[in-house]
Design a protein around this motif. Structure first.
Motif, PDB file in Angstrom:
ATOM      1  N   ASP A 153       8.240   5.236  -9.748  1.00 25.95           N
ATOM      2  CA  ASP A 153       8.846   6.568  -9.766  1.00 25.95           C
ATOM      3  C   ASP A 153       8.539   7.373  -8.504  1.00 25.95           C
ATOM      4  N   SER A 154       7.438   7.060  -7.808  1.00 25.81           N
ATOM      5  CA  SER A 154       7.072   7.844  -6.628  1.00 25.81           C
ATOM      6  C   SER A 154       8.006   7.610  -5.447  1.00 25.81           C
ATOM      7  N   GLU A 155       8.694   6.495  -5.374  1.00 29.57           N
ATOM      8  CA  GLU A 155       9.701   6.149  -4.366  1.00 29.57           C
ATOM      9  C   GLU A 155       9.169   5.954  -2.955  1.00 29.57           C
ATOM     10  N   THR A 156       8.019   6.545  -2.593  1.00 28.15           N
ATOM     11  CA  THR A 156       7.399   6.315  -1.281  1.00 28.15           C
ATOM     12  C   THR A 156       5.900   6.160  -1.460  1.00 28.15           C
ATOM     13  N   THR A 157       5.271   5.546  -0.476  1.00 27.07           N
ATOM     14  CA  THR A 157       3.825   5.410  -0.469  1.00 27.07           C
ATOM     15  C   THR A 157       3.337   5.499   0.966  1.00 27.07           C
ATOM     16  N   SER A 158       2.119   5.939   1.141  1.00 28.73           N
ATOM     17  CA  SER A 158       1.526   6.034   2.468  1.00 28.73           C
ATOM     18  C   SER A 158       0.889   4.690   2.810  1.00 28.73           C
ATOM     19  N   VAL A 159       1.134   4.204   4.034  1.00 29.31           N
ATOM     20  CA  VAL A 159       0.635   2.899   4.452  1.00 29.31           C
ATOM     21  C   VAL A 159      -0.340   3.066   5.610  1.00 29.31           C
ATOM     22  N   VAL A 160      -1.447   2.321   5.539  1.00 32.85           N
ATOM     23  CA  VAL A 160      -2.446   2.289   6.600  1.00 32.85           C
ATOM     24  C   VAL A 160      -2.490   0.858   7.126  1.00 32.85           C
ATOM     25  N   ILE A 161      -2.292   0.709   8.440  1.00 34.97           N
ATOM     26  CA  ILE A 161      -2.300  -0.603   9.084  1.00 34.97           C
ATOM     27  C   ILE A 161      -3.476  -0.639  10.052  1.00 34.97           C
ATOM     28  N   ARG A 162      -4.400  -1.551   9.840  1.00 37.36           N
ATOM     29  CA  ARG A 162      -5.603  -1.695  10.682  1.00 37.36           C
ATOM     30  C   ARG A 162      -6.318  -0.354  10.880  1.00 37.36           C
ATOM     31  N   ASN A 163      -6.551   0.348   9.787  1.00 29.54           N
ATOM     32  CA  ASN A 163      -7.237   1.642   9.761  1.00 29.54           C
ATOM     33  C   ASN A 163      -6.495   2.739  10.525  1.00 29.54           C
ATOM     34  N   GLN A 164      -5.217   2.540  10.804  1.00 30.26           N
ATOM     35  CA  GLN A 164      -4.389   3.546  11.460  1.00 30.26           C
ATOM     36  C   GLN A 164      -3.286   3.982  10.499  1.00 30.26           C
ATOM     37  N   PRO A 165      -3.268   5.248  10.072  1.00 27.29           N
ATOM     38  CA  PRO A 165      -2.184   5.697   9.186  1.00 27.29           C
ATOM     39  C   PRO A 165      -0.836   5.487   9.872  1.00 27.29           C
ATOM     40  N   PHE A 166       0.106   4.900   9.151  1.00 21.25           N
ATOM     41  CA  PHE A 166       1.427   4.660   9.721  1.00 21.25           C
ATOM     42  C   PHE A 166       2.393   5.752   9.283  1.00 21.25           C
ATOM     43  N   ALA A 167       2.799   5.746   8.039  1.00 18.06           N
ATOM     44  CA  ALA A 167       3.771   6.728   7.569  1.00 18.06           C
ATOM     45  C   ALA A 167       3.968   6.539   6.077  1.00 18.06           C
ATOM     46  N   ASN A 168       4.756   7.421   5.502  1.00 21.44           N
ATOM     47  CA  ASN A 168       5.228   7.204   4.144  1.00 21.44           C
ATOM     48  C   ASN A 168       6.461   6.323   4.237  1.00 21.44           C
ATOM     49  N   ILE A 169       6.424   5.205   3.539  1.00 20.48           N
ATOM     50  CA  ILE A 169       7.568   4.300   3.580  1.00 20.48           C
ATOM     51  C   ILE A 169       8.087   4.085   2.172  1.00 20.48           C
ATOM     52  N   GLY A 170       9.334   3.631   2.093  1.00 21.32           N
ATOM     53  CA  GLY A 170      10.016   3.505   0.818  1.00 21.32           C
ATOM     54  C   GLY A 170       9.524   2.336  -0.014  1.00 21.32           C
ATOM     55  N   ILE A 171       9.584   2.528  -1.328  1.00 15.01           N
ATOM     56  CA  ILE A 171       9.267   1.465  -2.274  1.00 15.01           C
ATOM     57  C   ILE A 171      10.591   0.939  -2.806  1.00 15.01           C
ATOM     58  N   LYS A 172      10.908  -0.300  -2.493  1.00 17.94           N
ATOM     59  CA  LYS A 172      12.153  -0.901  -2.986  1.00 17.94           C
ATOM     60  C   LYS A 172      11.962  -1.436  -4.392  1.00 17.94           C
ATOM     61  N   SER A 173      10.874  -2.173  -4.608  1.00 19.96           N
ATOM     62  CA  SER A 173      10.633  -2.704  -5.951  1.00 19.96           C
ATOM     63  C   SER A 173       9.162  -3.026  -6.126  1.00 19.96           C
ATOM     64  N   ILE A 174       8.764  -3.083  -7.396  1.00 26.24           N
ATOM     65  CA  ILE A 174       7.418  -3.511  -7.767  1.00 26.24           C
ATOM     66  C   ILE A 174       7.566  -4.363  -9.012  1.00 26.24           C
ATOM     67  N   GLU A 175       6.890  -5.496  -8.999  1.00 28.65           N
ATOM     68  CA  GLU A 175       6.979  -6.429 -10.113  1.00 28.65           C
ATOM     69  C   GLU A 175       5.566  -6.832 -10.521  1.00 28.65           C
ATOM     70  N   ARG A 176       5.308  -6.755 -11.813  1.00 30.57           N
ATOM     71  CA  ARG A 176       4.014  -7.183 -12.333  1.00 30.57           C
ATOM     72  C   ARG A 176       4.076  -8.684 -12.596  1.00 30.57           C
ATOM     73  N   LEU A 177       3.163  -9.427 -11.988  1.00 26.48           N
ATOM     74  CA  LEU A 177       3.136 -10.875 -12.144  1.00 26.48           C
ATOM     75  C   LEU A 177       2.256 -11.253 -13.339  1.00 26.48           C
ATOM     76  N   PRO A 178       2.622 -12.303 -14.058  1.00 24.34           N
ATOM     77  CA  PRO A 178       1.812 -12.692 -15.213  1.00 24.34           C
ATOM     78  C   PRO A 178       0.465 -13.266 -14.789  1.00 24.34           C
ATOM     79  N   ARG A 179      -0.582 -12.943 -15.551  1.00 31.61           N
ATOM     80  CA  ARG A 179      -1.911 -13.509 -15.322  1.00 31.61           C
ATOM     81  C   ARG A 179      -1.973 -14.836 -16.060  1.00 31.61           C
ATOM     82  N   THR A 180      -2.200 -15.908 -15.336  1.00 36.86           N
ATOM     83  CA  THR A 180      -2.250 -17.236 -15.937  1.00 36.86           C
ATOM     84  C   THR A 180      -3.566 -17.916 -15.591  1.00 36.86           C
TER      85      THR A 180
END
Length: 177
Positions: free
Chosen positions: A75-102
């Motif tokens: 529902d948040s549609e964006t998230t803040s990303v940090v690459i190598r301890n450097q803040p990058f930006a808020n980028i879009g969330i296209k999808s999230i899928e919960r994988l089964p624990r096996t």
């Protein structure tokens, strides 16, 4: 009159060291203003910017209610990303899928099957596959986000209001428009 006198002056007036210093200063000025390189410029005019999808795998995320967390993240549609301890930006969330624990279970015939993990202590541990979208510069060496290259195997940190966790890049691809 000689070209150089006994004190190292040209035509008895200008020191050879002064001429060398002036030549170095002029070369630096020409190099800075008239011959800019293709990296490190602020404007990056003509950069090959593409929309890309970055696929992340998050393993073993401990969260009390995984289904609620996945829904809030989606529902948040964006998230803040940090690459190598450097803040990058808020980028879009296209999808999230919960994988089964096996868990691997050996079978009587000698094969191994991945069956749902029956242990109650793993209910609060989840694996996720997340696809993020952003603009990135396409270079000869791959995709560059801000000033950081991102490739398969790199770790990205996702930060939000109620979360801060790492994911491993498993795929990065340009989106065909």
């Amino acid at each position: 009159m000689a070209l150089l006198d006994s004190k190292g002056r040209l035509f008895g007036k200008i020191s050879v060291l002064d001429v060398g210093a002036i030549a170095i200063v002029l070369a630096v000025i020409i190099g800075i203003f008239f011959l800019p390189g293709n990296s490190g410029s602020v404007a990056q005019i003509g950069a090959n910017v593409k929309t890309v999808e970055v696929e992340l795998l998050v393993r073993g995320l401990s969260v009390k209610n995984p289904d609620r967390f996945v829904q809030e993240f989606r529902d948040s549609e964006t998230t803040s990303v940090v690459i190598r301890n450097q803040p990058f930006a808020n980028i879009g969330i296209k999808s999230i899928e919960r994988l089964p624990r096996t868990t691997p279970v050996p079978q009587p015939d000698g094969t191994v099957e991945a069956l749902p993990d029956p242990r109650p202590e793993v209910e609060d541990i989840t694996d996720l596959k997340i696809i993020l979208t952003s603009d990135a510069e396409l270079t000869d060496n791959g995709f560059v986000f801000g000033n950081n290259k991102v490739k398969v195997g790199h770790t990205l940190r996702l930060e939000g209001y109620s979360y801060d966790f790492n994911g491993s890049v498993i795929d990065i691809r340009a989106v065909e428009e």
